[in-house]
Design a protein around this motif. Sequence first.
Motif, PDB file in Angstrom:
ATOM      1  N   SER A 155       0.845  -1.198   0.000  1.00 10.97           N
ATOM      2  CA  SER A 155       0.000   0.000   0.000  1.00 10.97           C
ATOM      3  C   SER A 155       0.876   1.242   0.000  1.00 10.97           C
ATOM      4  O   SER A 155       2.098   1.161   0.135  1.00 10.97           O
ATOM      5  CB  SER A 155      -0.925  -0.001   1.223  1.00 10.97           C
ATOM      6  OG  SER A 155      -1.733  -1.144   1.246  1.00 10.97           O
ATOM      7  N   LYS A 156       0.224   2.401  -0.134  1.00  9.82           N
ATOM      8  CA  LYS A 156       0.962   3.654  -0.124  1.00  9.82           C
ATOM      9  C   LYS A 156       0.221   4.679   0.719  1.00  9.82           C
ATOM     10  O   LYS A 156      -0.983   4.903   0.536  1.00  9.82           O
ATOM     11  CB  LYS A 156       1.159   4.193  -1.543  1.00  9.82           C
ATOM     12  CG  LYS A 156       2.344   5.146  -1.695  1.00  9.82           C
ATOM     13  CD  LYS A 156       2.615   5.442  -3.167  1.00  9.82           C
ATOM     14  CE  LYS A 156       3.916   6.193  -3.340  1.00  9.82           C
ATOM     15  NZ  LYS A 156       4.210   6.488  -4.773  1.00  9.82           N
ATOM     16  N   LEU A 157       0.941   5.259   1.663  1.00  6.16           N
ATOM     17  CA  LEU A 157       0.394   6.296   2.531  1.00  6.16           C
ATOM     18  C   LEU A 157       0.747   7.668   1.971  1.00  6.16           C
ATOM     19  O   LEU A 157       1.890   7.897   1.559  1.00  6.16           O
ATOM     20  CB  LEU A 157       0.972   6.161   3.944  1.00  6.16           C
ATOM     21  CG  LEU A 157       0.650   7.290   4.920  1.00  6.16           C
ATOM     22  CD1 LEU A 157      -0.826   7.268   5.313  1.00  6.16           C
ATOM     23  CD2 LEU A 157       1.538   7.200   6.168  1.00  6.16           C
ATOM     24  N   VAL A 177      -3.111  -1.270  13.473  1.00  2.13           N
ATOM     25  CA  VAL A 177      -4.462  -1.740  13.182  1.00  2.13           C
ATOM     26  C   VAL A 177      -4.900  -2.691  14.285  1.00  2.13           C
ATOM     27  O   VAL A 177      -4.100  -3.491  14.783  1.00  2.13           O
ATOM     28  CB  VAL A 177      -4.524  -2.433  11.801  1.00  2.13           C
ATOM     29  CG1 VAL A 177      -3.595  -3.637  11.747  1.00  2.13           C
ATOM     30  CG2 VAL A 177      -5.948  -2.846  11.454  1.00  2.13           C
ATOM     31  N   ASN A 178      -6.158  -2.588  14.689  1.00  2.00           N
ATOM     32  CA  ASN A 178      -6.706  -3.456  15.713  1.00  2.00           C
ATOM     33  C   ASN A 178      -7.185  -4.751  15.067  1.00  2.00           C
ATOM     34  O   ASN A 178      -8.160  -4.753  14.318  1.00  2.00           O
ATOM     35  CB  ASN A 178      -7.868  -2.750  16.432  1.00  2.00           C
ATOM     36  CG  ASN A 178      -8.307  -3.498  17.676  1.00  2.00           C
ATOM     37  OD1 ASN A 178      -7.664  -4.461  18.091  1.00  2.00           O
ATOM     38  ND2 ASN A 178      -9.394  -3.054  18.289  1.00  2.00           N
ATOM     39  N   ILE A 236      -2.865  -1.670   4.192  1.00  2.00           N
ATOM     40  CA  ILE A 236      -3.554  -0.811   5.157  1.00  2.00           C
ATOM     41  C   ILE A 236      -5.019  -1.219   5.234  1.00  2.00           C
ATOM     42  O   ILE A 236      -5.729  -1.217   4.231  1.00  2.00           O
ATOM     43  CB  ILE A 236      -3.434   0.679   4.766  1.00  2.00           C
ATOM     44  CG1 ILE A 236      -1.958   1.103   4.758  1.00  2.00           C
ATOM     45  CG2 ILE A 236      -4.237   1.551   5.731  1.00  2.00           C
ATOM     46  CD1 ILE A 236      -1.749   2.539   4.321  1.00  2.00           C
ATOM     47  N   HIS A 237      -5.463  -1.586   6.417  1.00  2.00           N
ATOM     48  CA  HIS A 237      -6.854  -1.931   6.641  1.00  2.00           C
ATOM     49  C   HIS A 237      -7.671  -0.662   6.901  1.00  2.00           C
ATOM     50  O   HIS A 237      -7.142   0.358   7.343  1.00  2.00           O
ATOM     51  CB  HIS A 237      -6.991  -2.866   7.843  1.00  2.00           C
ATOM     52  CG  HIS A 237      -6.333  -4.191   7.654  1.00  2.00           C
ATOM     53  ND1 HIS A 237      -7.025  -5.338   7.340  1.00  2.00           N
ATOM     54  CD2 HIS A 237      -5.026  -4.560   7.726  1.00  2.00           C
ATOM     55  CE1 HIS A 237      -6.190  -6.349   7.239  1.00  2.00           C
ATOM     56  NE2 HIS A 237      -4.964  -5.913   7.480  1.00  2.00           N
ATOM     57  N   SER A 238      -8.956  -0.747   6.651  1.00  3.30           N
ATOM     58  CA  SER A 238      -9.843   0.352   7.008  1.00  3.30           C
ATOM     59  C   SER A 238      -9.819   0.548   8.523  1.00  3.30           C
ATOM     60  O   SER A 238      -9.699  -0.418   9.281  1.00  3.30           O
ATOM     61  CB  SER A 238     -11.267   0.048   6.542  1.00  3.30           C
ATOM     62  OG  SER A 238     -12.136   1.095   6.886  1.00  3.30           O
ATOM     63  N   LEU A 305      -7.449   6.258   9.424  1.00  2.00           N
ATOM     64  CA  LEU A 305      -7.532   6.150   7.966  1.00  2.00           C
ATOM     65  C   LEU A 305      -8.794   5.367   7.614  1.00  2.00           C
ATOM     66  O   LEU A 305      -8.986   4.241   8.076  1.00  2.00           O
ATOM     67  CB  LEU A 305      -6.302   5.418   7.412  1.00  2.00           C
ATOM     68  CG  LEU A 305      -4.966   6.142   7.594  1.00  2.00           C
ATOM     69  CD1 LEU A 305      -3.824   5.225   7.191  1.00  2.00           C
ATOM     70  CD2 LEU A 305      -4.922   7.420   6.796  1.00  2.00           C
ATOM     71  N   ARG A 306      -9.638   5.956   6.784  1.00  2.00           N
ATOM     72  CA  ARG A 306     -10.892   5.311   6.408  1.00  2.00           C
ATOM     73  C   ARG A 306     -10.971   5.192   4.898  1.00  2.00           C
ATOM     74  O   ARG A 306     -10.459   5.997   4.179  1.00  2.00           O
ATOM     75  CB  ARG A 306     -12.087   6.120   6.947  1.00  2.00           C
ATOM     76  CG  ARG A 306     -12.024   6.365   8.455  1.00  2.00           C
ATOM     77  CD  ARG A 306     -13.290   7.026   8.949  1.00  2.00           C
ATOM     78  NE  ARG A 306     -13.167   7.427  10.344  1.00  2.00           N
ATOM     79  CZ  ARG A 306     -13.351   6.602  11.377  1.00  2.00           C
ATOM     80  NH1 ARG A 306     -13.666   5.346  11.135  1.00  2.00           N
ATOM     81  NH2 ARG A 306     -13.221   7.019  12.605  1.00  2.00           N
TER      82      ARG A 306
END
Length: 306
Positions: A155-157, A177-178, A236-238, A305-306
């Motif tokens: 992914s890319k932030l 992330v939880n 990256i997870h929601s 992050l959503r």
Amino acid sequence: MKVKISILVVALCMLASCQSKVNYDFPNNYKQAIVMNSVLTPDEPISVTLSLTMNISNAYDHDIYGATLKEPTYIDDALVVVFEDGQLLDTLSFVDNIIYISEKTPKVGSQYKIEASSSKYGNCSASTNIPALPEISEIHYRNNVSVDDEGEPISKLYLKITDNDTDRNYYKIFMSVNRDEESYYGYWPVYFSQTQNADSVLMQSGSLVFDGSCLLISDEYFSGGNYNLEAFCRHIHSNTAIVVMSISESYYEYLRSKAMQDYDYSTDGFVSAQNVLNVIPANIYSNIENGYGIFAGYSIMNDTLR
């Protein structure tokens, strides 16, 4: 040819099974010194721990499960005072047989100095500041922009840092992330790529090579301006939590050196207690006068992050 191959295989097996015992020469005249540790943030009262250094030859307990670091000897007789912008702010109280704590909370933008004096172990002091947060905007991410060497998605932030201060500033950025699912409990870090992030800003601290759990950057290349950060990372997870910290120079240098110290070259990962004597040592940064440890400050921003 078969005979030669057999001889080679036997020789390699013998070499692989060879072990040697190394005798470490620990000094007998080891003298203990004060270790002061305190990290200031506006959300918590000022606190500091004072302990003594330990000789590595007797710093670990060993059992069938491995090695664990012993509790240090805490200093309980010290007079600890804190100054804010040159003025006496408070005298700290010793509580729970471990920590000195104040009723005062520090402020962003102020300078702090801590002085500790012990009749048994002497005096030490240190200074730091709590820097203000920059303006953070345009935070988003894209999944599946690439794959890593093992075929896992990358992914890319993206985020924009507006640095309005012409002084040198330092930042720490990390995500977690939880994972409430089987085999995963609590928050897990989202690791940044240690090979694909070739941007000069992301690589300037040198710590990313050793620790992919966070980015340590300074504004050397964008002081007083804008920087559009683009960083490759694991999927990256929601609802991934992102944290941006504005950290003092002392904290930046400490985290850089600690990343190098914690790295185990033999496993390409973090050093374990069992292998602590097998890693290449690195000097941990300290800004404590007449002692060791770290006195640092930070301000923090949390987002999702959503």
